[in-house]
Design an enzyme around this catalytic site. Sequence first.
Site, short mmCIF file in Angstrom:
data_model
loop_
_atom_site.label_atom_id
_atom_site.label_comp_id
_atom_site.label_asym_id
_atom_site.label_seq_id
_atom_site.Cartn_x
_atom_site.Cartn_y
_atom_site.Cartn_z
N GLY A 1 0.83 -1.21 0.00
CA GLY A 1 0.00 0.00 0.00
C GLY A 1 0.86 1.25 0.00
N ASN A 2 0.25 2.37 0.33
CA ASN A 2 0.98 3.63 0.41
C ASN A 2 0.34 4.50 1.50
OD1 ASN A 2 -1.13 5.42 -0.87
ND2 ASN A 2 -0.82 3.92 -2.51
N HIS A 3 0.84 5.71 1.65
CA HIS A 3 0.44 6.54 2.80
C HIS A 3 -0.81 7.39 2.57
CE1 HIS A 3 3.98 5.42 4.99
NE2 HIS A 3 4.75 5.78 3.97
N SER A 4 -1.48 7.22 1.44
CA SER A 4 -2.64 8.10 1.16
C SER A 4 -3.77 7.82 2.16
CB SER A 4 -3.13 7.87 -0.26
OG SER A 4 -4.34 8.57 -0.45
N ALA B 1 -3.85 7.54 -4.83
CA ALA B 1 -2.51 7.01 -5.04
C ALA B 1 -2.70 5.56 -5.45
CB ALA B 1 -1.69 7.14 -3.77
#
Length: 424
Positions: A214-217, A281
Amino acid sequence: MAPILSGKRIILGISGGIAAYKSVTLASRFTQANALVDVIMTHSAAKFVAPVTFQSITQRSVATDTFEFWHDAGRLRIGHVALAHAADLFIIAPATAHTIARLALGLSDDLLSITALSYKGPMLLAPAMETNMWTHPATMHNVQTLRDWGVDFIGPAEGRLASGEVGEGRVAEPEEIFEVACKVIGRGGPLDGLRVLITAGGTREPIDPVRFMGNHSTGKMGAALARAARDLGAETVLVHAPLAVHPPGGVTLVPVHTAHQMYGAVMERLPKTDVLIGAAAVADYRPTDSADRKLKKSPKQQIITLERTPDILQTVGERREETRRHPRLVIGFAAETNDLEANAVDKLTKKNLDLIVLNDVTAPDSGFAVDTNRVTLFERDGSREAWPLMSKDEVAQAIMQRVVARLGRRNWKRPRQPSQVDEP
Ligand code: PMT
């Protein structure tokens, strides 16, 4: 903040139910948004919460009596007429079965009902009652009558009721009422009749049943865009990966997890989209094989092979010619850590976008997860505009003003619909 409410006059009607206490928070939310809130309470509502509570919150008189006169601009006015004629929005929360029945019958036997009868603008009711009262054919009939007249409803929700039972009849939460009120008051705004689709959040690509890439969005930027579009009257869809924030009310929510799901959800709605904004994102890669059981620890190195995911905006950009330039406006975001401008301009061109919003995601006050953003806009004609640090709500509102400038009501005609958009 909701600038749509600033300076607006709202009548907040409160009828007699225990849920009346929640309307204190609602009155406070509206007042903080710089709306002028005139509270009208029925006599039974005043038994649950003292009028002085609302008076302190709104800094305005609270009306309970039909035979009151109001001082307004140096003149003495008949209370209900003056209030009804000045208001931009009329909300009743909680709306009891009795109040709903009186409105549907056009009765005018107290200040709340007489003011409602004198009022012609948008009205929003938040019912609260015991489940059997809500589902009773009389109440259902009254609700339908009011709906047919154009009255909006929010709730009731399911949950624990004053009786101690659990069922349908609980008043909607103040924040939900607030959000839907913004939508109702924004109707007829400059984006009225336009369909805006926004993507938000960080997609999650499964590695096994318990892990993902995943990512930080958090979805803050996308949710702010959805609120801003809604408040200008757009029919708004938010296709979102898991959010770390409360999803906006008054918009159609389409929850997804993966890039593929987001791609499918966007493509399905593309023929009915006038403006597409990609604030999500989206993972560019996903594990080629997602294990169907939890991966176990082992002393050996684990290698995960990745494959490309579809690029949503790029696909839309490639098809814009064949879909008769539909959507009419496509806006992307660029989350960059290096070579900021070159990368943003490259994405603008490759993805055939109208506009790209660059955010420097290495700055502590910008990009992922924070409430502020410092962005630079790049357009197809080579122009660029750097904006100062703003809240994400302000950035979203300013971007929507760009949309209004290009497609606002005076400037647009709906293009012929493409017959369909094929899957890749
Ligand atoms: O959600 P927040 O915590 O508020 O954070 C906001 C944000 C930093 C996520 C947001 O402001 C932002 O920059 N979103 C875009 C992030 C990104 O993935 O940018 P990108 O440079 O990788 O992609 C460029 C554009 O193509 C984006 O509009 C993206 O949505 C889109 N894209 C990317 C990959 C892909 N497979 N499909 C896409 O449509």
